[in-house]
Design a protein around this motif. Structure first.
Motif, PDB file in Angstrom:
ATOM      1  N   SER A 112       0.816  -1.215   0.000  1.00 20.45           N
ATOM      2  CA  SER A 112       0.000   0.000   0.000  1.00 20.45           C
ATOM      3  C   SER A 112       0.851   1.267   0.000  1.00 20.45           C
ATOM      4  CB  SER A 112      -0.934   0.001   1.215  1.00 20.45           C
ATOM      5  OG  SER A 112      -0.180   0.026   2.422  1.00 20.45           O
ATOM      6  N   ILE A 113       2.037   1.235   0.643  1.00 18.68           N
ATOM      7  CA  ILE A 113       2.883   2.418   0.741  1.00 18.68           C
ATOM      8  C   ILE A 113       3.620   2.685  -0.567  1.00 18.68           C
ATOM      9  CG2 ILE A 113       4.980   3.303   1.823  1.00 18.68           C
ATOM     10  CD1 ILE A 113       2.458   3.737   3.446  1.00 18.68           C
ATOM     11  N   ILE A 114       4.138   1.658  -1.175  1.00 19.03           N
ATOM     12  CA  ILE A 114       4.949   1.839  -2.384  1.00 19.03           C
ATOM     13  C   ILE A 114       4.156   2.511  -3.499  1.00 19.03           C
ATOM     14  CG2 ILE A 114       6.142   0.571  -4.203  1.00 19.03           C
ATOM     15  CD1 ILE A 114       7.157  -1.348  -2.076  1.00 19.03           C
ATOM     16  N   PRO A 115       2.932   2.060  -3.817  1.00 22.32           N
ATOM     17  CA  PRO A 115       2.186   2.792  -4.854  1.00 22.32           C
ATOM     18  C   PRO A 115       1.898   4.249  -4.489  1.00 22.32           C
ATOM     19  CG  PRO A 115       1.245   0.621  -4.505  1.00 22.32           C
ATOM     20  CD  PRO A 115       2.215   0.855  -3.409  1.00 22.32           C
ATOM     21  N   THR A 116       1.632   4.499  -3.177  1.00 24.06           N
ATOM     22  CA  THR A 116       1.391   5.884  -2.755  1.00 24.06           C
ATOM     23  C   THR A 116       2.631   6.742  -2.946  1.00 24.06           C
ATOM     24  OG1 THR A 116      -0.217   5.083  -1.132  1.00 24.06           O
ATOM     25  CG2 THR A 116       0.626   7.315  -0.840  1.00 24.06           C
ATOM     26  N   ALA A 117       3.781   6.199  -2.544  1.00 23.77           N
ATOM     27  CA  ALA A 117       5.026   6.938  -2.723  1.00 23.77           C
ATOM     28  C   ALA A 117       5.331   7.178  -4.202  1.00 23.77           C
ATOM     29  CB  ALA A 117       6.171   6.173  -2.060  1.00 23.77           C
ATOM     30  N   ARG A 118       5.075   6.165  -5.002  1.00 20.29           N
ATOM     31  CA  ARG A 118       5.293   6.347  -6.436  1.00 20.29           C
ATOM     32  C   ARG A 118       4.356   7.416  -6.998  1.00 20.29           C
ATOM     33  NH1 ARG A 118       5.831  -0.038  -8.265  1.00 20.29           N
ATOM     34  NH2 ARG A 118       7.919  -0.359  -7.382  1.00 20.29           N
ATOM     35  N   GLY A 119       3.116   7.432  -6.523  1.00 18.86           N
ATOM     36  CA  GLY A 119       2.186   8.461  -6.976  1.00 18.86           C
ATOM     37  C   GLY A 119       2.629   9.856  -6.566  1.00 18.86           C
ATOM     38  N   GLU A 120       3.101   9.997  -5.301  1.00 20.70           N
ATOM     39  CA  GLU A 120       3.580  11.295  -4.841  1.00 20.70           C
ATOM     40  C   GLU A 120       4.811  11.728  -5.637  1.00 20.70           C
ATOM     41  OE1 GLU A 120       2.297  13.378  -2.745  1.00 20.70           O
ATOM     42  OE2 GLU A 120       0.597  12.114  -2.213  1.00 20.70           O
ATOM     43  N   ALA A 121       5.694  10.770  -5.908  1.00 19.57           N
ATOM     44  CA  ALA A 121       6.882  11.109  -6.700  1.00 19.57           C
ATOM     45  C   ALA A 121       6.502  11.563  -8.100  1.00 19.57           C
ATOM     46  CB  ALA A 121       7.821   9.905  -6.761  1.00 19.57           C
ATOM     47  N   GLN A 122       5.553  10.871  -8.695  1.00 22.58           N
ATOM     48  CA  GLN A 122       5.107  11.282 -10.029  1.00 22.58           C
ATOM     49  C   GLN A 122       4.443  12.647  -9.993  1.00 22.58           C
ATOM     50  OE1 GLN A 122       5.897   9.544 -12.668  1.00 22.58           O
ATOM     51  NE2 GLN A 122       4.917  10.982 -14.091  1.00 22.58           N
ATOM     52  N   LYS A 123       3.696  12.893  -8.895  1.00 22.72           N
ATOM     53  CA  LYS A 123       3.045  14.198  -8.744  1.00 22.72           C
ATOM     54  C   LYS A 123       4.082  15.309  -8.664  1.00 22.72           C
ATOM     55  CE  LYS A 123       0.130  16.773  -5.527  1.00 22.72           C
ATOM     56  NZ  LYS A 123      -0.616  16.708  -4.244  1.00 22.72           N
ATOM     57  N   LEU A 124       5.143  15.099  -7.856  1.00 22.38           N
ATOM     58  CA  LEU A 124       6.191  16.112  -7.747  1.00 22.38           C
ATOM     59  C   LEU A 124       6.904  16.322  -9.079  1.00 22.38           C
ATOM     60  CD1 LEU A 124       7.735  15.162  -4.274  1.00 22.38           C
ATOM     61  CD2 LEU A 124       6.169  17.043  -4.810  1.00 22.38           C
ATOM     62  N   ILE A 125       7.112  15.224  -9.784  1.00 21.85           N
ATOM     63  CA  ILE A 125       7.745  15.352 -11.100  1.00 21.85           C
ATOM     64  C   ILE A 125       6.886  16.174 -12.046  1.00 21.85           C
ATOM     65  CG2 ILE A 125       8.483  14.041 -13.129  1.00 21.85           C
ATOM     66  CD1 ILE A 125       9.360  11.808 -11.249  1.00 21.85           C
ATOM     67  N   GLU A 126       5.579  15.892 -12.029  1.00 17.74           N
ATOM     68  CA  GLU A 126       4.687  16.645 -12.901  1.00 17.74           C
ATOM     69  C   GLU A 126       4.634  18.118 -12.501  1.00 17.74           C
ATOM     70  OE1 GLU A 126       3.293  15.584 -15.577  1.00 17.74           O
ATOM     71  OE2 GLU A 126       3.986  13.509 -15.361  1.00 17.74           O
ATOM     72  N   GLN A 127       4.611  18.384 -11.189  1.00 20.52           N
ATOM     73  CA  GLN A 127       4.612  19.774 -10.738  1.00 20.52           C
ATOM     74  C   GLN A 127       5.904  20.492 -11.127  1.00 20.52           C
ATOM     75  OE1 GLN A 127       3.861  19.625  -6.538  1.00 20.52           O
ATOM     76  NE2 GLN A 127       1.643  19.289  -6.792  1.00 20.52           N
ATOM     77  N   ALA A 128       7.023  19.798 -10.980  1.00 20.72           N
ATOM     78  CA  ALA A 128       8.297  20.402 -11.374  1.00 20.72           C
ATOM     79  C   ALA A 128       8.334  20.685 -12.870  1.00 20.72           C
ATOM     80  CB  ALA A 128       9.449  19.475 -10.972  1.00 20.72           C
ATOM     81  N   ASN A 129       7.822  19.734 -13.650  1.00 19.73           N
ATOM     82  CA  ASN A 129       7.788  19.964 -15.095  1.00 19.73           C
ATOM     83  C   ASN A 129       6.883  21.152 -15.447  1.00 19.73           C
ATOM     84  OD1 ASN A 129       9.509  17.800 -15.595  1.00 19.73           O
ATOM     85  ND2 ASN A 129       7.823  16.327 -15.777  1.00 19.73           N
ATOM     86  N   ALA A 130       5.749  21.216 -14.742  1.00 19.01           N
ATOM     87  CA  ALA A 130       4.844  22.345 -15.004  1.00 19.01           C
ATOM     88  C   ALA A 130       5.482  23.671 -14.612  1.00 19.01           C
ATOM     89  CB  ALA A 130       3.530  22.136 -14.243  1.00 19.01           C
ATOM     90  N   TYR A 131       6.164  23.703 -13.449  1.00 15.95           N
ATOM     91  CA  TYR A 131       6.844  24.935 -13.021  1.00 15.95           C
ATOM     92  C   TYR A 131       7.947  25.312 -14.001  1.00 15.95           C
ATOM     93  CZ  TYR A 131       9.628  28.130 -10.206  1.00 15.95           C
ATOM     94  OH  TYR A 131      10.334  29.213  -9.772  1.00 15.95           O
ATOM     95  N   ARG A 132       8.678  24.299 -14.458  1.00 18.49           N
ATOM     96  CA  ARG A 132       9.728  24.575 -15.443  1.00 18.49           C
ATOM     97  C   ARG A 132       9.132  25.174 -16.715  1.00 18.49           C
ATOM     98  NH1 ARG A 132      11.836  19.378 -18.168  1.00 18.49           N
ATOM     99  NH2 ARG A 132       9.713  19.669 -18.982  1.00 18.49           N
ATOM    100  N   ASP A 133       8.057  24.542 -17.195  1.00 13.05           N
ATOM    101  CA  ASP A 133       7.439  25.073 -18.414  1.00 13.05           C
ATOM    102  C   ASP A 133       6.902  26.482 -18.186  1.00 13.05           C
ATOM    103  OD1 ASP A 133       8.025  22.643 -19.561  1.00 13.05           O
ATOM    104  OD2 ASP A 133       6.014  21.790 -19.238  1.00 13.05           O
ATOM    105  N   GLN A 134       6.355  26.733 -16.979  1.00  8.52           N
ATOM    106  CA  GLN A 134       5.818  28.064 -16.672  1.00  8.52           C
ATOM    107  C   GLN A 134       6.923  29.109 -16.633  1.00  8.52           C
ATOM    108  OE1 GLN A 134       3.841  28.219 -12.907  1.00  8.52           O
ATOM    109  NE2 GLN A 134       3.274  30.374 -13.109  1.00  8.52           N
TER     110      GLN A 134
END
Length: 378
Positions: A253-275
């Motif tokens: 249960s923890i590993i998928p949650t952590a992977r989701g949070e990591a993907q979320k941070l990656i997407e946010q970083a990519n969005a901030y970079r593009d912005q």
């Protein structure tokens, strides 16, 4: 005249013609009884020749009766699920008698019937020593049928005793090569199959004529003397497995949650970079266009930039503290009141209003600076 003399007319001892076949057995006995009654009843007045003929006829009738009785006792029947084994003067005959009505000469042949379709069962219970030096109490049932009637009756004196010994040997061999957990838990089915194979090989070697159809391990448990301690050990193992399963479930249960949070941070970083990149590119393009305008009209562009800066600052502030050069006090400018006093109709702030406000602020600053210098002079 005797029945076998030439003038007898071809009749048998019971008065029947030869071409009509043998009479019924009950009818023959009744005729024999009536003839014997007539012979012994009228023999006192007859002559010697008559007595000799009657004695010869009586002897023949007795032999025929004995032959009939002998033949009758030789008849027997084999049922559908049975097979017959013939012993002639004690020696076994290799031909097996199949189901049906048969005849064998009595006192010469003896027929023993064996049921070859009945599934028989034999229970066996013993204490076994396992490979890890533990003692296990095993209770099992062996189901078997008779496959070879001759071997079952002749080759072994007591096939069931041989079956007990072979079962004991096979079970000890298999249990001795297994650990305790396999014998008493999930390995019971595999052990039963292995015991059946080894038991059948032993019985074939002994030529017992037995075919093992199924081996069932009814119960396998530690001896009663140590059963409580063993149950405690098993409970501890179950608790260990339960904790491991819970940990695995938590990890799953923890590993998928952590992977989701990591993907979320990656997407946010990519969005901030593009912005940031897009904003930087827009600012650069804006600066290039502004530079072109400044080159054409410097004064106008400078004033517009000044007014835009003042507008952006004053639109987000209601009060300004100004540090006057050459003075010791801070100047407080209530912009909110300036805006209210200089606002147009409807309370909207226009560019003229901002320009007027800026001029008012500049005048106020200049007057306060002048007042401060006069006080210093005095």
């Amino acid at each position: 005249m005797a029945w076998n003399e030439p003038g007898g007319g071809g009749r048998d001892p019971w008065g029947n013609q030869g071409d009509k076949g043998p009479p019924d057995l009950d009818e023959a006995f009744r005729k024999l009884k009536s003839q014997l009654t007539g012979i012994f009843g009228g023999g006192r007045s007859g002559g010697g020749s008559g007595n000799g003929k009657l004695s010869t006829g009586l002897l023949g009738a007795g032999l025929v009766a004995l032959a009939a009785i002998y033949g009758f006792f030789g008849l027997y029947q084999i049922d559908q699920g049975e097979r017959g084994v013939v012993f002639r003067f004690g020696a076994v005959q290799q031909n097996i008698v199949m189901p049906g009505l048969h005849w064998n000469p009595p006192l010469i042949d003896r027929v023993r019937k064996v049921n070859v379709t009945q599934v028989r069962s034999k229970k066996h219970q013993a204490l076994m020593l396992t490979e890890d030096e533990n003692i296990v109490d095993v209770s099992m049932t062996v189901q078997y049928v008779v496959d070879d009637p001759i071997a079952f009756l002749v080759k072994v004196r007591n096939p069931e005793v041989s079956l007990d010994h072979a079962t004991e040997s096979a079970l000890r061999h298999v249990a001795g090569g297994s650990i305790m957990d396999q014998v008493i838990t999930d390995g019971r089915a595999a052990i039963a199959v292995e015991v059946q194979e080894r038991l059948q090989s032993y019985l074939n070697r002994y030529e017992t004529g037995i075919l093992v159809s199924k081996v069932n391990i009814d119960e396998s448990a530690p001896p009663s003397q140590v059963r409580d301690a063993f149950n405690d050990v098993q409970k501890a193992k179950e608790d260990e497995q339960r904790v491991i399963n819970e940990a695995n479930a938590y990890a799953e249960s923890i590993i998928p949650t952590a992977r989701g949070e990591a993907q979320k941070l990656i997407e946010q970083a990519n969005a901030y970079r593009d912005q940031v990149v897009a904003r930087s590119e827009g600012e650069a393009q804006r600066f290039e266009k502004l530079l072109a305008e400044y080159s054409l009209a410097k004064e106008v562009t400078r004033d517009r930039l000044y007014l835009d800066s003042i507008e952006s600052v004053l639109s987000t502030s209601s009060k300004i503290m100004v540090d006057v050069e050459g003075g010791n006090n801070l100047m407080y400018l209530p912009l909110d009141r300036f805006v209210q006093s200089g606002a147009g109709a409807g309370g909207t702030v226009t560019q003229d209003t901002v320009r007027n406000l800026a001029d008012a602020v500049i005048r106020e600053i200049n007057s306060r600076v002048a007042d401060g210098r006069g006080r210093d002079a005095r």
